[in-house]
Design an enzyme around this catalytic site. Structure first.
Site, PDB file in Angstrom:
ATOM      1  N   ARG A  24     -44.939 -17.589  -5.172  1.00 27.81           N
ATOM      2  CA  ARG A  24     -43.728 -16.796  -4.939  1.00 27.81           C
ATOM      3  C   ARG A  24     -42.757 -16.918  -6.123  1.00 27.81           C
ATOM      4  O   ARG A  24     -41.540 -16.962  -5.930  1.00 27.81           O
ATOM      5  CB  ARG A  24     -43.038 -17.213  -3.632  1.00 27.81           C
ATOM      6  CG  ARG A  24     -43.962 -17.167  -2.422  1.00 27.81           C
ATOM      7  CD  ARG A  24     -44.397 -15.754  -2.078  1.00 27.81           C
ATOM      8  NE  ARG A  24     -43.324 -14.973  -1.505  1.00 27.81           N
ATOM      9  CZ  ARG A  24     -43.064 -14.904  -0.207  1.00 27.81           C
ATOM     10  NH1 ARG A  24     -43.791 -15.565   0.643  1.00 27.81           N
ATOM     11  NH2 ARG A  24     -42.091 -14.156   0.232  1.00 27.81           N
ATOM     12  N   ARG A  28     -36.286 -13.359  -4.792  1.00 29.47           N
ATOM     13  CA  ARG A  28     -34.825 -13.249  -4.703  1.00 29.47           C
ATOM     14  C   ARG A  28     -34.064 -14.328  -5.440  1.00 29.47           C
ATOM     15  O   ARG A  28     -32.869 -14.173  -5.684  1.00 29.47           O
ATOM     16  CB  ARG A  28     -34.401 -13.252  -3.226  1.00 29.47           C
ATOM     17  CG  ARG A  28     -34.670 -11.951  -2.517  1.00 29.47           C
ATOM     18  CD  ARG A  28     -34.696 -12.144  -1.027  1.00 29.47           C
ATOM     19  NE  ARG A  28     -35.825 -12.985  -0.681  1.00 29.47           N
ATOM     20  CZ  ARG A  28     -36.151 -13.351   0.557  1.00 29.47           C
ATOM     21  NH1 ARG A  28     -35.392 -12.984   1.564  1.00 29.47           N
ATOM     22  NH2 ARG A  28     -37.202 -14.103   0.787  1.00 29.47           N
ATOM     23  N   ARG A  37     -34.284  -5.083  -6.556  1.00 30.92           N
ATOM     24  CA  ARG A  37     -34.407  -5.073  -5.094  1.00 30.92           C
ATOM     25  C   ARG A  37     -33.238  -4.361  -4.416  1.00 30.92           C
ATOM     26  O   ARG A  37     -33.417  -3.742  -3.357  1.00 30.92           O
ATOM     27  CB  ARG A  37     -34.504  -6.523  -4.615  1.00 30.92           C
ATOM     28  CG  ARG A  37     -34.657  -6.723  -3.134  1.00 30.92           C
ATOM     29  CD  ARG A  37     -36.056  -6.389  -2.663  1.00 30.92           C
ATOM     30  NE  ARG A  37     -36.220  -6.777  -1.267  1.00 30.92           N
ATOM     31  CZ  ARG A  37     -35.950  -5.978  -0.244  1.00 30.92           C
ATOM     32  NH1 ARG A  37     -35.554  -4.743  -0.455  1.00 30.92           N
ATOM     33  NH2 ARG A  37     -36.111  -6.403   0.993  1.00 30.92           N
ATOM     34  N   ASP A  73     -48.262  -8.155  -1.459  1.00 31.68           N
ATOM     35  CA  ASP A  73     -48.079  -9.027  -0.303  1.00 31.68           C
ATOM     36  C   ASP A  73     -49.387  -9.123   0.463  1.00 31.68           C
ATOM     37  O   ASP A  73     -50.162  -8.165   0.492  1.00 31.68           O
ATOM     38  CB  ASP A  73     -46.975  -8.500   0.623  1.00 31.68           C
ATOM     39  CG  ASP A  73     -46.526  -9.578   1.599  1.00 31.68           C
ATOM     40  OD1 ASP A  73     -45.645 -10.381   1.244  1.00 31.68           O
ATOM     41  OD2 ASP A  73     -47.096  -9.641   2.710  1.00 31.68           O
ATOM     42  N   TYR A 150     -50.929 -12.911  11.941  1.00 30.99           N
ATOM     43  CA  TYR A 150     -49.871 -11.875  11.893  1.00 30.99           C
ATOM     44  C   TYR A 150     -50.234 -10.684  12.774  1.00 30.99           C
ATOM     45  O   TYR A 150     -49.385 -10.107  13.454  1.00 30.99           O
ATOM     46  CB  TYR A 150     -49.630 -11.396  10.456  1.00 30.99           C
ATOM     47  CG  TYR A 150     -48.729 -12.318   9.673  1.00 30.99           C
ATOM     48  CD1 TYR A 150     -47.353 -12.308   9.866  1.00 30.99           C
ATOM     49  CD2 TYR A 150     -49.243 -13.203   8.742  1.00 30.99           C
ATOM     50  CE1 TYR A 150     -46.519 -13.159   9.151  1.00 30.99           C
ATOM     51  CE2 TYR A 150     -48.426 -14.059   8.019  1.00 30.99           C
ATOM     52  CZ  TYR A 150     -47.062 -14.031   8.241  1.00 30.99           C
ATOM     53  OH  TYR A 150     -46.243 -14.870   7.544  1.00 30.99           O
TER      54      TYR A 150
HETATM   55  O1  CP3 Z   1     -45.983 -15.148  -5.569  1.00 30.68           O
HETATM   56  C1  CP3 Z   1     -45.539 -14.077  -6.031  1.00 30.68           C
HETATM   57  O2  CP3 Z   1     -44.558 -14.018  -6.778  1.00 30.68           O
HETATM   58  C2  CP3 Z   1     -46.318 -12.806  -5.749  1.00 30.68           C
HETATM   59  C3  CP3 Z   1     -45.895 -12.063  -4.645  1.00 30.68           C
HETATM   60  C4  CP3 Z   1     -46.116 -12.509  -3.203  1.00 30.68           C
HETATM   61  C5  CP3 Z   1     -45.314 -11.992  -2.157  1.00 30.68           C
HETATM   62  N1  CP3 Z   1     -45.841 -12.395  -0.981  1.00 30.68           N
HETATM   63  C6  CP3 Z   1     -44.151 -11.098  -2.331  1.00 30.68           C
HETATM   64  C7  CP3 Z   1     -43.097 -11.102  -1.287  1.00 30.68           C
HETATM   65  C8  CP3 Z   1     -47.101 -13.316  -2.615  1.00 30.68           C
HETATM   66  C9  CP3 Z   1     -48.181 -14.161  -3.274  1.00 30.68           C
HETATM   67  C10 CP3 Z   1     -46.911 -13.231  -1.202  1.00 30.68           C
HETATM   68  C11 CP3 Z   1     -47.793 -13.898  -0.230  1.00 30.68           C
HETATM   69  C12 CP3 Z   1     -47.398 -13.951   1.178  1.00 30.68           C
HETATM   70  N2  CP3 Z   1     -46.728 -13.020   1.918  1.00 30.68           N
HETATM   71  C13 CP3 Z   1     -47.763 -15.005   2.046  1.00 30.68           C
HETATM   72  C14 CP3 Z   1     -48.604 -16.192   1.668  1.00 30.68           C
HETATM   73  C15 CP3 Z   1     -47.812 -17.201   0.924  1.00 30.68           C
HETATM   74  C16 CP3 Z   1     -46.892 -17.986   1.791  1.00 30.68           C
HETATM   75  O3  CP3 Z   1     -45.680 -17.921   1.534  1.00 30.68           O
HETATM   76  O4  CP3 Z   1     -47.399 -18.664   2.674  1.00 30.68           O
HETATM   77  C17 CP3 Z   1     -47.225 -14.718   3.303  1.00 30.68           C
HETATM   78  C18 CP3 Z   1     -47.324 -15.585   4.551  1.00 30.68           C
HETATM   79  C19 CP3 Z   1     -46.574 -13.446   3.220  1.00 30.68           C
HETATM   80  C20 CP3 Z   1     -45.915 -12.696   4.307  1.00 30.68           C
HETATM   81  C21 CP3 Z   1     -44.485 -12.441   4.008  1.00 30.68           C
HETATM   82  N3  CP3 Z   1     -44.020 -11.496   3.094  1.00 30.68           N
HETATM   83  C22 CP3 Z   1     -43.351 -13.047   4.593  1.00 30.68           C
HETATM   84  C23 CP3 Z   1     -43.411 -14.141   5.631  1.00 30.68           C
HETATM   85  C24 CP3 Z   1     -42.222 -12.462   4.018  1.00 30.68           C
HETATM   86  C25 CP3 Z   1     -40.783 -12.668   4.396  1.00 30.68           C
HETATM   87  C26 CP3 Z   1     -40.297 -13.999   4.090  1.00 30.68           C
HETATM   88  C27 CP3 Z   1     -39.740 -14.063   2.709  1.00 30.68           C
HETATM   89  O5  CP3 Z   1     -40.125 -14.959   1.975  1.00 30.68           O
HETATM   90  O6  CP3 Z   1     -38.894 -13.231   2.413  1.00 30.68           O
HETATM   91  C28 CP3 Z   1     -42.659 -11.526   3.043  1.00 30.68           C
HETATM   92  C29 CP3 Z   1     -41.820 -10.705   2.160  1.00 30.68           C
HETATM   93  C30 CP3 Z   1     -42.050 -10.917   0.695  1.00 30.68           C
HETATM   94  N4  CP3 Z   1     -43.254 -10.895   0.065  1.00 30.68           N
HETATM   95  C31 CP3 Z   1     -41.038 -11.141  -0.278  1.00 30.68           C
HETATM   96  C32 CP3 Z   1     -41.696 -11.241  -1.513  1.00 30.68           C
HETATM   97  C33 CP3 Z   1     -41.082 -11.464  -2.889  1.00 30.68           C
HETATM   98  C34 CP3 Z   1     -39.544 -11.206   0.014  1.00 30.68           C
HETATM   99  C35 CP3 Z   1     -38.890 -10.185  -0.812  1.00 30.68           C
HETATM  100  C36 CP3 Z   1     -37.546  -9.668  -0.459  1.00 30.68           C
HETATM  101  O7  CP3 Z   1     -37.078  -9.655   0.704  1.00 30.68           O
HETATM  102  O8  CP3 Z   1     -36.947  -9.197  -1.438  1.00 30.68           O
END
Ligand code: CP3
Length: 343
Positions: A24, A28, A37, A73, A150
């Site tokens: 990640r 943000r 964003r 994602d 999910y």
């Molecule tokens: O790592 C990176 O920079 C690449 C991008 C990436 C995202 N999601 C972008 C994202 C990766 C590798 C993921 C994987 C992901 N997504 C996982 C596995 C990794 C982990 O954290 O366990 C999971 C469970 C998700 C599902 C997901 N997507 C959740 C639970 C959320 C909301 C929670 C959060 O962190 O905001 C997302 C949204 C998401 N995916 C964001 C990003 C950058 C948040 C972005 C925003 O609101 O601007």
């Protein structure tokens, strides 16, 4: 000989210093990310390759990490399977039609990655030529168990009770669901490799909610099938989960060149559990990055000392970067790891 220390470490080859990247790492906590964003919805950002490529490159420029991970994602492929996905502001992902019955599983389609998820492949193709040879490009997917959780829960969960009830209550539907997800993930990761991903990470973020017997019965065969297909095509792979301390030997059996370790298991303990041939990735607690600089360096030094000069270590957090993380601390950590581990 590969010039990327990240790729060399994935193969347990000698490196000039320990490679580092962060799960990640785009997000943000970076002002460059927030700037984009503010103007776009998350799904639009993922699906617009020029935006996704820019966001993929932001942490590489700002932090000096050894790898980029494509901005996408784990839940995106579920849309193409027939799941209605929304990233609700402040709530995280929401699925509007969670799976309830075997008929819901029968109705899921297995997507064609290039036709249905072509925007991810296009992002990879845009990013690769913008990275130097020393910086690796990582693709990824969610693992079948974490994706199934999910799809069944409809969003995040604390207990995974709906998922476990489905798994125990309708084993035939569970098998079909996991098989469809394993087919989807295999094709998707191979397509990402063909589009320029030099290694791929499988995120089984929530599989640590299972005990070893259930992991072996309900998850391992499906995950193993994905890693066997990747190995047959010589695609380097990382197998990651959290709270997996007692599952690590089974996860190792399921496959992957590199095993991702969260902060609950010290790396030397993890190595004793899985054997010396595995490469390991990890494992600083993401919350440590909110601490003063001395504490961050102290914990990072402890990790590198537990590695004790073995080949096959990639420095990372034990899970994703947290939104309140100061960028300066992340940058300082990259420099510390590179300097402290210099051979
Ligand atoms: O790592 C990176 O920079 C690449 C991008 C990436 C995202 N999601 C972008 C994202 C990766 C590798 C993921 C994987 C992901 N997504 C996982 C596995 C990794 C982990 O954290 O366990 C999971 C469970 C998700 C599902 C997901 N997507 C959740 C639970 C959320 C909301 C929670 C959060 O962190 O905001 C997302 C949204 C998401 N995916 C964001 C990003 C950058 C948040 C972005 C925003 O609101 O601007």
């Amino acid at each position: 000989m590969s010039t990327s220390r990240f790729l060399r470490a994935c193969r347990s080859e000698p490196v000039d210093c320990t490679p580092v990247w962060f799960m990640r790492q785009a997000g943000r906590y970076m002002k460059e990310y927030r700037h984009i964003r503010e103007r776009h919805g998350l799904l639009h950002m993922f699906k617009t390759p020029s935006i996704a490529a820019e966001v993929t490159l932001q942490p590489v420029r700002a932090l000096g990490v050894d790898a980029a991970i494509v901005f996408a994602d784990i839940l995106l492929p579920l849309e193409a399977m027939g799941i209605q996905l929304e990233f609700a502001p402040g709530e995280g992902p929401v699925i509007h039609n969670p799976l309830r019955t075997g008929a819901d599983v029968d109705a899921l389609r297995v997507p064609d990655p290039d036709a249905d998820l072509g925007f991810v492949m296009e992002t990879l193709r845009l990013v690769r030529p913008q990275l130097d040879a020393a910086t690796a490009l990582i693709g990824f997917a969610g693992a079948p168990f974490t994706l199934a959780s999910y799809m069944i829960e409809g969003g995040a969960s604390q207990s995974y009770l709906k998922t476990k009830s489905f798994m125990y209550g309708d084993p035939a539907a569970w098998e079909l669901l996991m098989s469809k997800l394993a087919d989807m993930v295999t094709a998707y990761l191979l397509a990402q490799a063909a589009a320029g991903a030099q290694a791929v990470q499988l995120f089984d973020s929530w599989v640590g909610c299972l005990g070893p017997a259930d992991y072996r019965a309900y998850v391992l065969p499906h995950t193993r099938r994905i890693f066997e297909a990747l190995a047959a095509r010589r695609v380097l792979s990382i197998h990651f989960g959290t709270a997996t301390g007692d599952l690590l030997p089974l996860m190792r059996q399921a496959g992957g060149d590199v095993l991702g370790i969260d902060w609950r298991t010290p790396l030397d303990v993890a190595w004793r559990r899985v054997g010396p041939e595995a490469a390991l990735q990890g494992n600083l607690d993401p919350a440590t990055l909110l601490a003063p600089r001395e504490i961050i360096e102290d914990r990072a030094r402890d990790i590198l000392e537990r590695v004790a000069g073995r080949e096959g270590h990639i420095f990372n957090l034990g899970h994703g970067i947290l939104p309140p993380t100061p960028v300066e601390s992340v940058k300082a950590l990259v420099e510390f790891v590179h300097n402290y581990s210099a051979r």
